[in-house]
Write an enzyme that holds these catalytic residues in place. Structure first.
Site, PDB file in Angstrom:
ATOM      1  N   GLY A  32      -5.501  20.662   9.556  1.00 53.07           N
ATOM      2  CA  GLY A  32      -5.251  19.725   9.275  1.00 53.07           C
ATOM      3  C   GLY A  32      -4.470  19.123   8.132  1.00 53.07           C
ATOM      4  O   GLY A  32      -4.491  19.572   7.156  1.00 53.07           O
ATOM      5  N   LYS A  88     -13.464   9.308   5.637  1.00 54.66           N
ATOM      6  CA  LYS A  88     -13.585   8.497   6.021  1.00 54.66           C
ATOM      7  C   LYS A  88     -12.740   8.108   7.081  1.00 54.66           C
ATOM      8  O   LYS A  88     -11.559   9.341   7.520  1.00 54.66           O
ATOM      9  CB  LYS A  88     -13.799   7.090   5.463  1.00 54.66           C
ATOM     10  CG  LYS A  88     -12.181   6.941   4.255  1.00 54.66           C
ATOM     11  CD  LYS A  88     -12.063   6.128   3.872  1.00 54.66           C
ATOM     12  CE  LYS A  88     -10.281   5.889   3.416  1.00 54.66           C
ATOM     13  NZ  LYS A  88      -9.976   5.121   3.990  1.00 54.66           N
ATOM     14  N   HIS A  91     -12.742   9.466  -1.280  1.00 51.23           N
ATOM     15  CA  HIS A  91     -12.127  10.057  -2.336  1.00 51.23           C
ATOM     16  C   HIS A  91     -12.102   9.332  -3.779  1.00 51.23           C
ATOM     17  O   HIS A  91     -11.401  10.144  -4.817  1.00 51.23           O
ATOM     18  CB  HIS A  91     -10.883  11.442  -2.132  1.00 51.23           C
ATOM     19  CG  HIS A  91      -9.527  10.220  -1.550  1.00 51.23           C
ATOM     20  ND1 HIS A  91      -9.136   8.978  -0.923  1.00 51.23           N
ATOM     21  CD2 HIS A  91      -8.256   9.992  -2.705  1.00 51.23           C
ATOM     22  CE1 HIS A  91      -8.105   8.395  -0.983  1.00 51.23           C
ATOM     23  NE2 HIS A  91      -7.511   9.143  -1.840  1.00 51.23           N
ATOM     24  N   GLY A 119     -13.730   9.607  -6.637  1.00 47.88           N
ATOM     25  CA  GLY A 119     -13.592  11.198  -7.092  1.00 47.88           C
ATOM     26  C   GLY A 119     -12.370  10.644  -8.561  1.00 47.88           C
ATOM     27  O   GLY A 119     -11.846  12.054  -8.898  1.00 47.88           O
ATOM     28  N   ASP A 134      -9.089   0.443   5.855  1.00 50.67           N
ATOM     29  CA  ASP A 134      -8.654   1.427   5.801  1.00 50.67           C
ATOM     30  C   ASP A 134      -8.594   1.324   3.910  1.00 50.67           C
ATOM     31  O   ASP A 134      -9.101   2.284   3.927  1.00 50.67           O
ATOM     32  CB  ASP A 134      -7.670   1.031   5.832  1.00 50.67           C
ATOM     33  CG  ASP A 134      -6.421   2.841   5.409  1.00 50.67           C
ATOM     34  OD1 ASP A 134      -7.536   3.605   5.296  1.00 50.67           O
ATOM     35  OD2 ASP A 134      -5.484   3.265   4.237  1.00 50.67           O
ATOM     36  N   HIS A 190     -13.156   1.835  -0.518  1.00 50.94           N
ATOM     37  CA  HIS A 190     -12.149   1.929  -1.765  1.00 50.94           C
ATOM     38  C   HIS A 190     -12.346   0.520  -2.489  1.00 50.94           C
ATOM     39  O   HIS A 190     -12.948   1.292  -3.958  1.00 50.94           O
ATOM     40  CB  HIS A 190     -10.936   2.261  -1.711  1.00 50.94           C
ATOM     41  CG  HIS A 190     -10.584   3.907  -0.731  1.00 50.94           C
ATOM     42  ND1 HIS A 190     -11.537   4.788  -0.988  1.00 50.94           N
ATOM     43  CD2 HIS A 190      -9.649   3.800  -0.762  1.00 50.94           C
ATOM     44  CE1 HIS A 190     -10.858   5.719  -0.211  1.00 50.94           C
ATOM     45  NE2 HIS A 190      -9.560   5.219   0.214  1.00 50.94           N
ATOM     46  N   LYS A 224       1.083  -1.113   2.412  1.00 55.15           N
ATOM     47  CA  LYS A 224       1.432  -1.006   1.717  1.00 55.15           C
ATOM     48  C   LYS A 224       3.070  -1.568   2.283  1.00 55.15           C
ATOM     49  O   LYS A 224       3.237  -2.220   2.104  1.00 55.15           O
ATOM     50  CB  LYS A 224       1.825  -0.345   3.318  1.00 55.15           C
ATOM     51  CG  LYS A 224       0.335   1.083   3.500  1.00 55.15           C
ATOM     52  CD  LYS A 224       0.777   1.431   3.267  1.00 55.15           C
ATOM     53  CE  LYS A 224      -1.487   2.099   3.780  1.00 55.15           C
ATOM     54  NZ  LYS A 224      -1.715   4.135   2.998  1.00 55.15           N
ATOM     55  N   ARG A 258      -8.665  -4.801 -12.610  1.00 55.70           N
ATOM     56  CA  ARG A 258      -8.537  -5.826 -13.999  1.00 55.70           C
ATOM     57  C   ARG A 258      -8.904  -6.799 -14.265  1.00 55.70           C
ATOM     58  O   ARG A 258      -9.380  -7.717 -13.880  1.00 55.70           O
ATOM     59  CB  ARG A 258      -6.880  -6.071 -14.172  1.00 55.70           C
ATOM     60  CG  ARG A 258      -6.218  -7.130 -15.129  1.00 55.70           C
ATOM     61  CD  ARG A 258      -5.142  -8.200 -15.438  1.00 55.70           C
ATOM     62  NE  ARG A 258      -4.509  -8.800 -16.463  1.00 55.70           N
ATOM     63  CZ  ARG A 258      -3.590  -9.804 -15.701  1.00 55.70           C
ATOM     64  NH1 ARG A 258      -3.400 -10.097 -14.871  1.00 55.70           N
ATOM     65  NH2 ARG A 258      -3.606 -10.747 -16.441  1.00 55.70           N
ATOM     66  N   TRP A 304      30.000   1.823  -1.798  1.00 54.05           N
ATOM     67  CA  TRP A 304      30.424   1.737  -1.488  1.00 54.05           C
ATOM     68  C   TRP A 304      31.385   0.457  -0.243  1.00 54.05           C
ATOM     69  O   TRP A 304      30.494  -0.179  -0.592  1.00 54.05           O
ATOM     70  CB  TRP A 304      30.464   2.786   0.333  1.00 54.05           C
ATOM     71  CG  TRP A 304      30.332   4.354  -0.165  1.00 54.05           C
ATOM     72  CD1 TRP A 304      28.429   4.896  -0.158  1.00 54.05           C
ATOM     73  CD2 TRP A 304      31.211   5.109  -0.183  1.00 54.05           C
ATOM     74  NE1 TRP A 304      28.937   6.010  -0.985  1.00 54.05           N
ATOM     75  CE2 TRP A 304      30.396   6.127  -0.616  1.00 54.05           C
ATOM     76  CE3 TRP A 304      32.577   5.852  -0.335  1.00 54.05           C
ATOM     77  CZ2 TRP A 304      30.778   7.729  -0.315  1.00 54.05           C
ATOM     78  CZ3 TRP A 304      33.352   6.200  -0.172  1.00 54.05           C
ATOM     79  CH2 TRP A 304      32.051   8.034  -0.100  1.00 54.05           C
TER      80      TRP A 304
END
Length: 786
Positions: free
Chosen positions: A34, A171, A201, A204, A259, A264, A356, A366, A607
């Site tokens: 995968g 997850k 992750h 980490g 997500d 996170h 995104k 912060r 152009w």
């Protein structure tokens, strides 16, 4: 219980007994071919092998999937050869690379018999006097977790005192509180909490792992400041420049809140705001403090969350699935306001942002501190900002344009003590400011070793350190914070925004909720309610393509941001960026904005979409406008500038010179007729470029550049044809001014591209967006409601 063997050594005549631990670990990676395994896991398991394998610490690795043995082994070997890299000067790495590849064996796990065979293979490694461990890593869709974990339990679970088994889950862990609890309950039928390792992750990441050590090292100064008496607000962000093309099905099911925010970003919030335990190496104590903090966060309500969707999302969804009705409600951007109900953090606003296709790739925490200091003289200033009035700490997790992830702390705050894993680095970037301060006003500390996040995750997994993994109880508290907002906004259609950063996403905190800073709508003789009705009535698409309607100044900035982002994305893959532009007063304003942006002009080719048959120095020349507003202000190579050759040796548009063919030849040589971005305008008659209504150029089947002339034109023009424009990756149509609103509405009633040439712009594989300002759009809406 640990198993030992004994041996005697004689050293300087002294006999000494030494205990050597012998341990063997079997790693079973289900989903071995995968995307996650290819990109991260195999390389991380190699780093584990490189670090810990020895005579007394041995490993075997099993890649598992649903394809047959021979083909599976071949694909696995190809992945390993491609992804496992060593510095040629690292002798140990080079020596162990092939050994690692040789010990990786592929086994199919499609049938019950396959799982039985896997269990027998694992049992064959059992040896007397050796403790054993088994890592069962599921890099597969969550829908298969329960069934696969059950089958692995039956064939592969270790139950004796000299062994351990660790079940690893990626997850998402459910899509809401109920599904998460059901998954946990089902897995609890076979495994205990000690066995279960849920991967986040982000925990980490090198800077994230240093948050607690940094706080502990500076406990006397920093912990005094981390409370509502001193903190103005906390910002936690995860901004990305990429989209989710190829992952639409996943994003339609989960969206940006599930997500990254529910996991996170909320985990990051806990690390920066939780009370410190006496010993941060005490895993149970850290987990308890973390749970206490998460339990004190208010549930997020719909009024405290804003949602957006980048403009090309629906277009991408239509390419990947038949039914896009669900896609209309999928958020790819979110901002949220959180509050912690504790005496320490009461009334401190915590702002989260994730999305995104934003303007930069950056993730950070912060902490902005209150300040009652005033500078009178000798104050450093940049763009009018007084740095002595800004005190902050930034945990920069993804570096953006910094040379490394790290921790930034205002020099006006204090000089910190450093934990062992950090070192100071002088900052040197192309920017003159950062987070509202001069770069020189920060201390900057970076990890001595910036390891890949999954390498750190696998390391902790092997050692049994659970701090960086999500417990069942913590997972429940995370869902408890976000479930209400997710449910309440499920049917809300997100605000459309432009790829590459869009100022319409800017927001403010007002009366304990978030609001977008909407651009003002200037329409004469309309009451406030009707203005709002007009704004809300703007559709998401126009002529089947994404539609952006905002004020002209914001429209131009958003368009410039879109181009800026696409340029940087393109050159990262070591390709040139070919930008074709039309002329006109409004594009001239856009050129001026682009001239002030930091762009890699050495990689950009300019152009012309079309050109009038006049001298290039004439005030009506499109090239003259491009030169005066952009080219002369930037450092672009001469060979990257491509004016249309309408003025050749004093001859203006002499068709006998075949100057249109010469321009075609240049396009073929430099870009292979594949332009990255084409900027078009639209006339009041529906023409675009110099493709005029009912002209022969609309029927051109072979040429990419041609001359065009109609009764409406005083002279000939040179123009790109549909053949070239429709082959572009990105097409934007910029329409501004109230004199355009008649044609904007007329186009909705026609499909005749010979009458309205703009209707012939139909990207073959690329995408197209309409940028229309309020003056070109809204007056016709007034008629609808009058």
């Amino acid at each position: 219980m640990k198993t030992y063997f004994m041996f005697m050594i004689v050293l300087f005549g002294i006999t000494e007994t030494v205990n050597i631990i012998r341990h063997h670990t079997d790693v079973v990676l289900v989903g071995a071919q995968g995307d996650l395994s290819r990109k991260y896991l195999w390389n991380s398991f190699f780093r584990l092998y490189l670090k810990y394998s020895s005579t007394n610490s041995t490993f075997r690795f099993f890649g598992c999937g649903r394809i047959q043995s021979k083909e599976g082994q071949k694909i696995t070997n190809e992945i390993l050869q491609d992804r496992i890299k060593c510095d040629k000067n690292d002798v140990n790495c080079v020596a162990k690379r092939q050994t690692f590849i040789n010990v990786v064996k592929y086994l199919p796990v499609k049938t019950n018999q396959d799982f039985e065979d896997l269990g027998k293979e694992l049992d064959s490694s059992k040896k007397e006097g050796v403790s054993t461990g088994r890592i069962l890593y599921l890099a597969i869709p969550p829908s298969a977790y329960v069934d696969t974990s059950y089958k692995l339990y039956n064939c592969c679970y270790h139950a004796n005192q000299n062994s351990w088994t660790r079940l690893v889950l990626e997850k998402p862990f459910g899509s809401d509180q109920a599904s998460s609890q059901k998954m946990a309950t089902d897995i609890y039928k076979y495994y205990v909490e000690e066995d279960i390792f849920r991967v986040d992750h982000y925990l980490g990441k090198s800077v994230v792992k240093e948050i607690l050590p940094f706080r502990l090292a500076n406990i006397e100064k920093l912990e005094y400041l981390l409370n509502n008496k001193h903190v103005e607000r906390i910002e936690i962000a995860m901004k990305e420049t990429i989209g989710v093309k190829g992952r639409i099905e996943f994003y339609d099911q989960y969206g940006v809140v599930r997500d990254v925010m529910q996991n996170h970003l909320t985990e990051l919030l806990a690390l920066i705001t939780m009370d410190l335990p006496i010993d941060i190496t005490d895993q149970k104590a850290v987990e308890q403090k973390r749970l206490e903090l998460l339990g004190s966060i208010e549930k997020v309500e719909s009024k405290k969350i804003l949602l957006g969707q980048y403009s090309q999302y629906i277009h991408q969804a239509s390419e990947e699935k038949d039914n896009t009705s669900q896609s209309m409600k999928t958020p790819t951007y979110a901002s949220a306001l959180l509050k912690i109900c504790s005496s320490r953090w009461h009334n401190v606003p915590i702002v989260m942002v994730a999305g995104k296709h934003l303007d930069e790739r950056s993730s950070f925490i912060r902490v902005l501190f209150k300040n009652d200091r005033f500078c009178v003289s000798g104050c450093n200033k940049l763009n009018g900002s007084n740095y002595d009035n800004i005190r902050q700490i930034i945990f920069q997790i993804n570096p953006n344009e910094l040379p490394s992830p790290g921790i930034l702390i205002s020099k006006s705050l204090f000089k910190p003590y450093l934990p062992a894993a950090l070192k100071e680095l002088a900052i040197s970037t192309g920017h003159t400011g950062l987070y509202g301060q001069s770069i020189n006003d920060f201390h900057f500390y970076i990890p001595i070793e910036d390891r890949d996040a999954y390498t750190a995750v696998i390391d902790d997994l092997y050692l049994g350190i659970k701090t960086g993994f999500v417990s069942t109880e913590r997972l429940s508290k995370l869902w408890n914070i976000w479930s209400q907002a997710i449910e309440e906004t499920a049917l809300v259609e997100p605000r459309k925004y432009l790829e590459g950063g869009d100022q319409s996403l800017n927001f403010f905190i007002a009366s304990d909720k978030l609001q977008f800073i909407r651009p003002s709508i200037i329409v004469e003789d309309l009451d406030t309610d009707l203005k709002q009705m007009q704004y809300n009535s703007i559709p998401a698409t126009y002529l089947g393509h994404p539609l952006i309607v905002i004020e002209e100044s914001d429209l131009l900035q958003a368009l410039a941001n879109h181009i800026h982002a696409l340029v940087w994305q393109t050159i990262q893959s070591k390709q040139s960026f070919h930008l074709a532009v039309s002329g006109g007063k409004t594009p001239g304003k856009l050129f001026k904005i682009l001239s002030q942006m930091q762009l890699p002009w050495q990689y950009i080719h300019l152009w012309l979409v079309d050109e009038r048959c006049v001298s290039l120095e004439d005030e009506d020349s499109n090239f003259n406008l491009l030169h005066s507003e952009l080219i002369k202000h930037v450092d672009i190579p001469y060979l990257n500038i491509h004016p249309m050759p309408v003025d050749k040796l004093g001859q203006i548009c002499n068709e006998a010179d075949q100057s249109d063919q010469a321009y075609e030849d240049s396009l073929n040589y430099f870009s292979k007729f594949k332009l990255n971005y084409v900027l078009l305008g639209m006339g009041t008659d529906g023409h675009t470029a110099s493709l005029m209504p009912n002209s022969d150029s609309l029927k051109e089947k072979h040429k990419f550049v041609t001359f065009t002339k109609t009764q409406n034109l005083k002279s000939k023009r040179m123009t790109m044809t549909y053949n070239l424009i429709n082959n572009a990756q990105h097409i934007s149509v910029l329409v501004t001014g109230s004199h355009k609103n008649n044609i904007v509405m007329e186009l909705l009633e026609s499909k005749n591209h010979l009458k309205y040439p703009i209707l012939g712009i139909k990207p073959i594989k690329g995408n197209m967006t309409f940028y229309i300002d309020f003056h070109a759009w809204l007056p016709k809406i007034v008629d609808i409601y009058s």
